[in-house]
Design an enzyme around this catalytic site. Structure first.
Site, PDB file in Angstrom:
ATOM      1  N   ASP A  40      -1.118  -0.184   7.544  1.00  0.00           N
ATOM      2  CA  ASP A  40       0.259   0.248   7.275  1.00  0.00           C
ATOM      3  C   ASP A  40       1.259  -0.843   7.662  1.00  0.00           C
ATOM      4  OD1 ASP A  40       2.195   1.994   6.417  1.00  0.00           O
ATOM      5  OD2 ASP A  40       2.287   3.108   8.300  1.00  0.00           O
ATOM      6  N   HIS A  57       2.363  -6.458   0.551  1.00  0.00           N
ATOM      7  CA  HIS A  57       0.995  -6.116   0.150  1.00  0.00           C
ATOM      8  C   HIS A  57       0.188  -7.399  -0.069  1.00  0.00           C
ATOM      9  CE1 HIS A  57       2.215  -2.029  -0.055  1.00  0.00           C
ATOM     10  NE2 HIS A  57       2.946  -2.153  -1.143  1.00  0.00           N
ATOM     11  N   LEU A 151     -22.396  -6.474   6.480  1.00  0.00           N
ATOM     12  CA  LEU A 151     -21.340  -5.466   6.633  1.00  0.00           C
ATOM     13  C   LEU A 151     -21.197  -4.608   5.374  1.00  0.00           C
ATOM     14  CD1 LEU A 151     -18.713  -4.571   8.280  1.00  0.00           C
ATOM     15  CD2 LEU A 151     -17.491  -6.167   6.804  1.00  0.00           C
TER      16      LEU A 151
HETATM   17  C1  FPP Z   1       0.685   0.663   3.428  1.00  0.00           C
HETATM   18  O1  FPP Z   1       1.840  -0.093   3.638  1.00  0.00           O
HETATM   19  C2  FPP Z   1      -0.278  -0.067   2.619  1.00  0.00           C
HETATM   20  C3  FPP Z   1      -0.694   0.299   1.387  1.00  0.00           C
HETATM   21  C4  FPP Z   1      -0.230   1.527   0.727  1.00  0.00           C
HETATM   22  C5  FPP Z   1      -1.617  -0.501   0.606  1.00  0.00           C
HETATM   23  C6  FPP Z   1      -2.524  -1.421   1.351  1.00  0.00           C
HETATM   24  C7  FPP Z   1      -2.947  -2.468   0.422  1.00  0.00           C
HETATM   25  C8  FPP Z   1      -3.228  -3.755   0.735  1.00  0.00           C
HETATM   26  C9  FPP Z   1      -3.239  -4.287   2.086  1.00  0.00           C
HETATM   27  C10 FPP Z   1      -3.525  -4.732  -0.353  1.00  0.00           C
HETATM   28  C11 FPP Z   1      -4.669  -4.377  -1.226  1.00  0.00           C
HETATM   29  C12 FPP Z   1      -5.917  -4.064  -0.487  1.00  0.00           C
HETATM   30  C13 FPP Z   1      -7.143  -4.543  -0.760  1.00  0.00           C
HETATM   31  C14 FPP Z   1      -8.302  -4.054   0.011  1.00  0.00           C
HETATM   32  C15 FPP Z   1      -7.392  -5.542  -1.777  1.00  0.00           C
HETATM   33  P1  FPP Z   1       3.245   0.510   3.216  1.00  0.00           P
HETATM   34  O2  FPP Z   1       3.626  -0.078   1.915  1.00  0.00           O
HETATM   35  O3  FPP Z   1       3.192   1.994   3.250  1.00  0.00           O
HETATM   36  O4  FPP Z   1       4.157  -0.037   4.338  1.00  0.00           O
HETATM   37  P2  FPP Z   1       5.483   0.654   4.896  1.00  0.00           P
HETATM   38  O5  FPP Z   1       5.035   1.874   5.638  1.00  0.00           O
HETATM   39  O6  FPP Z   1       6.029  -0.394   5.799  1.00  0.00           O
HETATM   40  O7  FPP Z   1       6.352   0.948   3.731  1.00  0.00           O
END
Ligand code: FPP
Length: 254
Positions: A40, A57, A151
């Site tokens: 997150d 992201h 893994l």
């Molecule tokens: C939450 O941050 C994160 C996500 C919804 C997506 C996570 C995705 C990645 C790290 C990239 C793709 C992953 C892989 C495995 C290739 P948020 O956007 O909710 O953050 P915020 O709470 O600060 O808004």
């Protein structure tokens, strides 16, 4: 074998000494078998830098790469990453599309590295509903890495814990069961055959489970850090492991 994995990591000359110090404190015999992560804080990380959310992201991919390598090198058996929840579809279309493209690119680029490190990729969730490009890459990498014995990297995609339990119940009913118990229902879950997570890490400070692995987290140790996912690297993982190793796990006993 695990002890030697930590010893090997310790000989990595390039690692900064603070990181080596943390690594040295890790008890190789008390590592979690399964780590689950709620990644997150990407959006907030980007916002703080006056960048569009998608930059967060994208930066988070480097953290994914580093944590996957570190877990593999340490000898952790399973790493499950919450990459896209069933609720994430409600985000603006452009962000969803960007996340899907990032996933597709990651899978395409990462395959050689996953192979080199003997990582086996799996996916949980209703990932058949992903856009075709991402789905095809996922199928390709799952198939290509299926014989790897290092893994197990599980990506939770279009995943919701409640959905998973409902799907499991329906699977059990379909197979003719009139009643289920913990064991038979577990067998119908996406995670069938994998140990439950020993450690759940959530980045960026929120104290929530957010519909992640609701069944499997029953006795999992939870570690929440304020560090946003794009900044979460080896030292942060090592700190989480050290914190985990200080816990006394009682599983409801004394
Ligand atoms: C939450 O941050 C994160 C996500 C919804 C997506 C996570 C995705 C990645 C790290 C990239 C793709 C992953 C892989 C495995 C290739 P948020 O956007 O909710 O953050 P915020 O709470 O600060 O808004």
């Amino acid at each position: 074998m695990r002890a030697s994995a930590v010893a090997t990591l310790l000989t990595m000359r390039s690692a900064p000494s603070a990181e080596q110090d943390l690594l040295q404190q890790i008890n190789a015999d008390k590592l979690p078998k399964h780590i689950a992560i709620i990644m997150d804080g990407n959006g907030r990380w980007a916002k703080q830098r006056h960048l569009p959310r998608v930059f967060g992201h994208r930066a988070g991919i480097s953290s994914v790469r580093e944590v996957v390598r570190a877990c593999g090198q340490l000898g952790v058996k399973v790493l499950t990453l919450y990459a896209f929840s069933a609720e994430n579809w409600s985000r603006p279309g452009a962000e969803v599309a960007a996340l899907m493209r990032l996933l597709e690119d990651y899978l395409q680029r990462e395959l050689p590295d996953l192979q080199k490190n003997h990582v086996q990729l799996r996916a949980i969730g209703r990932w058949d509903a992903l856009p075709s490009g991402a789905r095809r890459q996922l199928e390709r990498v799952i198939e290509a890495t299926s014989k790897n014995r290092g893994l197990i990297l599980t990506l939770a995609l279009n995943y919701g814990g409640r959905q998973e339990i409902v799907d499991a119940c329906n699977r059990a009913l379909k197979s003719g069961a009139r009643q289920v118990n913990e064991e038979s229902l577990s067998r119908c879950l996406n995670t069938h055959g994998l140990p439950d997570p020993d450690l759940l890490i959530r980045t960026s400070g929120e104290m929530r489970i957010s519909n992640f692995l609701l069944w499997q987290l029953a006795y999992t140790e939870i570690y929440v850090t304020d560090t946003p996912w794009p900044e979460f690297r080896r030292p942060h993982l090592y700190r989480a492991l050290l914190d985990f190793q200080r816990r006394e796990r009682r599983f409801g006993g004394l």
